[in-house]
Design a protein around this motif. Structure first.
Motif, mmCIF file in Angstrom:
data_model
loop_
_atom_site.group_PDB
_atom_site.id
_atom_site.type_symbol
_atom_site.label_atom_id
_atom_site.label_comp_id
_atom_site.label_asym_id
_atom_site.label_seq_id
_atom_site.Cartn_x
_atom_site.Cartn_y
_atom_site.Cartn_z
ATOM 1 N N LEU A 15 0.829 -1.213 0.000
ATOM 2 C CA LEU A 15 0.000 0.000 0.000
ATOM 3 C C LEU A 15 0.858 1.257 0.000
ATOM 4 O O LEU A 15 0.542 2.245 -0.665
ATOM 5 C CB LEU A 15 -0.942 -0.005 1.212
ATOM 6 C CG LEU A 15 -2.088 -1.024 1.160
ATOM 7 C CD1 LEU A 15 -2.833 -1.056 2.498
ATOM 8 C CD2 LEU A 15 -3.052 -0.675 0.027
ATOM 9 N N SER A 18 2.155 1.754 -3.422
ATOM 10 C CA SER A 18 1.148 2.148 -4.406
ATOM 11 C C SER A 18 0.862 3.638 -4.402
ATOM 12 O O SER A 18 0.341 4.179 -5.383
ATOM 13 C CB SER A 18 -0.158 1.383 -4.134
ATOM 14 O OG SER A 18 -0.788 1.859 -2.945
ATOM 15 N N ASP A 19 1.155 4.318 -3.299
ATOM 16 C CA ASP A 19 0.903 5.763 -3.147
ATOM 17 C C ASP A 19 -0.579 6.112 -3.235
ATOM 18 O O ASP A 19 -0.934 7.272 -3.457
ATOM 19 C CB ASP A 19 1.675 6.576 -4.207
ATOM 20 C CG ASP A 19 3.144 6.695 -3.879
ATOM 21 O OD1 ASP A 19 3.473 6.891 -2.714
ATOM 22 O OD2 ASP A 19 3.968 6.559 -4.811
ATOM 23 N N ARG A 20 -1.463 5.135 -3.064
ATOM 24 C CA ARG A 20 -2.901 5.404 -3.147
ATOM 25 C C ARG A 20 -3.475 5.810 -1.800
ATOM 26 O O ARG A 20 -4.521 6.452 -1.735
ATOM 27 C CB ARG A 20 -3.627 4.166 -3.672
ATOM 28 C CG ARG A 20 -3.287 3.839 -5.123
ATOM 29 C CD ARG A 20 -4.079 2.640 -5.625
ATOM 30 N NE ARG A 20 -3.769 2.361 -7.021
ATOM 31 C CZ ARG A 20 -4.301 1.364 -7.721
ATOM 32 N NH1 ARG A 20 -5.166 0.540 -7.122
ATOM 33 N NH2 ARG A 20 -3.971 1.176 -8.984
ATOM 34 N N ILE A 21 -2.829 5.388 -0.733
ATOM 35 C CA ILE A 21 -3.255 5.739 0.622
ATOM 36 C C ILE A 21 -2.087 6.408 1.324
ATOM 37 O O ILE A 21 -0.936 6.007 1.142
ATOM 38 C CB ILE A 21 -3.710 4.483 1.411
ATOM 39 C CG1 ILE A 21 -4.829 3.755 0.657
ATOM 40 C CG2 ILE A 21 -4.183 4.861 2.808
ATOM 41 C CD1 ILE A 21 -5.271 2.466 1.327
ATOM 42 N N ASN A 22 -2.388 7.416 2.124
ATOM 43 C CA ASN A 22 -1.344 8.122 2.859
ATOM 44 C C ASN A 22 -0.489 7.128 3.634
ATOM 45 O O ASN A 22 -1.003 6.293 4.384
ATOM 46 C CB ASN A 22 -1.990 9.125 3.820
ATOM 47 C CG ASN A 22 -0.965 9.951 4.573
ATOM 48 O OD1 ASN A 22 -0.337 9.475 5.501
ATOM 49 N ND2 ASN A 22 -0.791 11.191 4.160
ATOM 50 N N LYS A 23 0.831 7.206 3.446
ATOM 51 C CA LYS A 23 1.730 6.195 4.027
ATOM 52 C C LYS A 23 1.716 6.234 5.552
ATOM 53 O O LYS A 23 1.934 5.205 6.197
ATOM 54 C CB LYS A 23 3.158 6.380 3.499
ATOM 55 C CG LYS A 23 3.872 7.644 3.939
ATOM 56 C CD LYS A 23 5.288 7.661 3.396
ATOM 57 C CE LYS A 23 6.082 8.847 3.921
ATOM 58 N NZ LYS A 23 5.535 10.129 3.451
ATOM 59 N N VAL A 25 -0.939 6.827 7.436
ATOM 60 C CA VAL A 25 -2.138 6.074 7.822
ATOM 61 C C VAL A 25 -1.878 4.572 7.720
ATOM 62 O O VAL A 25 -2.221 3.800 8.618
ATOM 63 C CB VAL A 25 -3.334 6.471 6.925
ATOM 64 C CG1 VAL A 25 -4.538 5.578 7.223
ATOM 65 C CG2 VAL A 25 -3.697 7.927 7.131
ATOM 66 N N VAL A 26 -1.232 4.159 6.622
ATOM 67 C CA VAL A 26 -0.926 2.736 6.422
ATOM 68 C C VAL A 26 -0.025 2.216 7.536
ATOM 69 O O VAL A 26 -0.268 1.143 8.104
ATOM 70 C CB VAL A 26 -0.265 2.512 5.046
ATOM 71 C CG1 VAL A 26 0.199 1.060 4.909
ATOM 72 C CG2 VAL A 26 -1.221 2.867 3.924
#
Length: 428
Positions: A15, A18-23, A25-26
Motif C-alpha cells: 500500500l 502504491s501511493d494510493r493511501i497516505n503512508k 495512515v498505512v
C-alpha cells in the motif's frame, strides 16, 4: 504469529508503494494490527531496543526540525540559496553537484537526517528562485546523504550500532569506509545526468537571481548569531559523541530547547517546520518491523543467507554485503543492522581469520548504508526528504524514488564489492 506479521507487513508495504493511501495512515494501521493481534505489546513497542520504536531517531528528528524552524526565521536559507546559485552561475547541473557534495560532506560530519533537514530548505528556495522542479535535487541530495553518511561512525545510525557491538572507533571508520565512499560519491555525480536528464531554466530567471545581493536576505542578524552559537554546540556534541557519550537525540532536544528560550518566537513559528506526519510514520514503521524481529522472521532470513555460503570466508563476506543492501532497502537499515550484529559476531568467532578481522563488519556497514538508497523507506533520511517534498507541493512517489534508487544502489554495491575484494582479499 510470524505468518500474520509477514502478511501485515507485506500488505502495508504494498500500500505504501502504491501511493494510493497516505503512508502514515498505512503505517499506523499496520502497527495497530500488530498490537491488536498480540504479536507485540506495549513493552515491546515503547521500551524494547530490539523491537520497539527507536526514540533516539524520533527525538533527533523532532529537535532538529525545531532548530531548522527557528533558523528559517533569520533568512539564512535565502542567503545560502542565492549564494549557491551565483557561485554556480545559475547552472542547474552545477547547483545540483554543489548541493550533492555539500550534503555528502555534511552527512559524514553530522548525520544524514540532520543534514537533509538543513540543506533541503536551501534547495527548495534555490529551485523556487529558478522556477524549476525541486524533486530531482532533493532525490540526488538524499542519495548523497546516505552515501556520505557511510564514511564515519556518526554519519549513519547503523554505523553507531556496528561500532558499539564491534568496538570500532571513529578513526576505524574513516580509514576503512571513507575511501570507498569517495569513489561511490564520484560515481553518483557521474550518474546524475542519466538519472535526472537535462534541467533547463529561463534566461530571465537567471538574470534576476544573479542581480540579487544575498546579504539583503538576512532578516534577523541577532537571532542568526544565537542560532549559530547553538548550532556550533550541537555540531560539536554530535562529533564528540563517541567521547562524551551523550546521544545525538539528547543534544538535538537540548539545542531546540535553548533556541526556543532565547529566540522569543511564538509557538507557531518554532513548530512550523515540524513534520508530524513523518514522525508518526516512523513510529508505525518501527512497530511493524519490530514485530518481524520479535517473531524471528528477520533473524531466520539473515541466518539462511549466510548459512548458504557453507562457511567460505569470501562468500560469507560477499553474502553479507549482497544481502544487506536489498534487505536494508526494504525494511529500513536500522532494525536490520540491530538484528544482524549478533549473527556477525558469531560468524567472526568461527571464521579462520585469514583476512582482516573486521571485514565482515565493513561488509555489513557498506551493504546497510548503501542499501538505504534502494527504496523510499530504506533509510530515515529518505522518509524525511519525502515529507519535505510533499509539504513543498512537489511530492515524490515511492516508485519515482525507487526507480532511481535501484540504479544508485546497484552501482554502489558493485563498487563496494570490488573494493572489499581488492582491499581485504587481494592486497592483504
Amino acid at each position: 504469529m510470524s505468518i500474520v506479521a509477514v502478511t501485515v507487513f507485506v500488505a502495508a508495504y504494498a500500500l505504501i508503494a502504491s501511493d494510493r493511501i497516505n503512508k502514515t495512515v498505512v503505517a499506523l494501521v499496520g502497527a495497530g494490527i500488530m498490537l491488536a493481534a498480540g504479536i507485540v505489546g506495549s513493552r515491546d513497542v515503547f521500551y524494547s531496543p530490539e523491537t520497539g520504536i527507536d526514540w533516539d531517531v524520533i527525538f533527533l528528528l523532532l529537535g532538529m526540525m525545531v532548530i531548522v524552524s527557528v533558523l528559517r526565521q533569520t533568512g539564512v536559507f535565502e542567503y545560502v540559496a542565492i549564494w549557491a546559485v551565483k557561485r554556480a552561475n545559475a547552472s542547474p547541473r552545477r547547483i545540483m553537484i554543489l548541493l550533492v557534495l555539500v550534503m555528502a560532506i555534511g552527512s559524514a560530519m553530522l548525520d544524514n537526517v540532520t543534514t537533509v533537514l538543513l540543506i533541503a530548505p536551501v534547495t527548495l528556495l534555490v529551485c523556487d528562485r529558478l522556477s524549476i522542479n525541486p524533486a530531482p535535487f532533493l532525490m540526488a541530495e538524499v542519495f548523497a546523504a546516505n552515501i556520505g553518511g557511510a564514511a564515519t561512525l556518526v554519519g549513519d545510525p547503523p554505523n553507531i550500532i556496528i561500532a558499539s557491538r564491534a568496538g570500532l572507533t571513529f578513526n576505524d571508520f574513516l580509514l576503512h569506509m571513507a575511501p570507498i565512499v569517495a569513489i561511490v560519491l564520484a560515481a553518483l555525480v557521474a550518474l546524475l545526468p542519466l538519472l535526472f536528464g537535462p534541467i533547463t531554466v529561463e534566461a530571465d530567471r537567471v538574470a534576476d537571481i544573479m542581480s540579487l545581493d544575498e546579504r539583503e536576505a538576512i532578516r534577523d542578524r541577532r537571532l542568526l548569531i544565537k542560532c549559530g552559537a547553538v548550532l556550533l554546540f550541537v555540531f560539536a556534541a554530535f562529533v564528540s559523541h563517541p567521547v562524551v557519550g551523550v546521544q545525538p537525540s539528547v543534544v538535538a532536544l537540548l539545542g531546540a530547547g535553548v533556541l526556543i528560550l532565547i529566540s522569543g518566537l511564538d509557538r507557531s513559528e518554532y513548530l512550523s517546520g515540524v513534520e508530524w506526519e513523518t514522525l508518526l510514520f516512523f513510529a508505525g514503521l518501527f512497530t511493524m518491523v519490530g514485530a518481524l524481529v520479535k517473531t524471528g522472521v528477520i533473524d531466520d532470513l539473515a541466518r539462511a543467507a549466510v548459512d548458504a555460503t557453507g562457511g567460505n570466508e569470501f562468500l560469507t563476506v560477499m553474502s553479507i554485503l549482497g544481502v544487506s543492501a536489498p534487505v536494508s532497502g526494504i525494511i529500513d537499515n536500522i532494525p536490520y543492522v540491530a538484528t544482524m550484529t549478533p549473527i556477525v559476531t558469531e560468524l567472526i568467532d568461527v571464521m579462520p581469520g585469514n583476512v582482516h578481522p573486521n571485514t565482515l563488519w565493513w561488509a555489513l556497514a557498506l551493504g546497510a548504508d548503501f542499501g538505504g538508497n534502494l527504496t523510499a523507506v530504506g533509510a530515515s533520511a529518505n522518509v524525511v526528504m519525502l515529507g519535505i517534498a510533499r509539504r513543498a507541493g512537489t511530492p515524490v512517489s515511492f516508485w519515482e524514488f525507487t526507480r532511481k534508487g535501484i540504479v544508485v544502489t546497484m552501482v554502489s554495491t558493485l563498487l563496494a564489492a570490488l573494493y572489499v575484494w581488492l582491499r581485504y582479499f587481494v592486497l592483504t
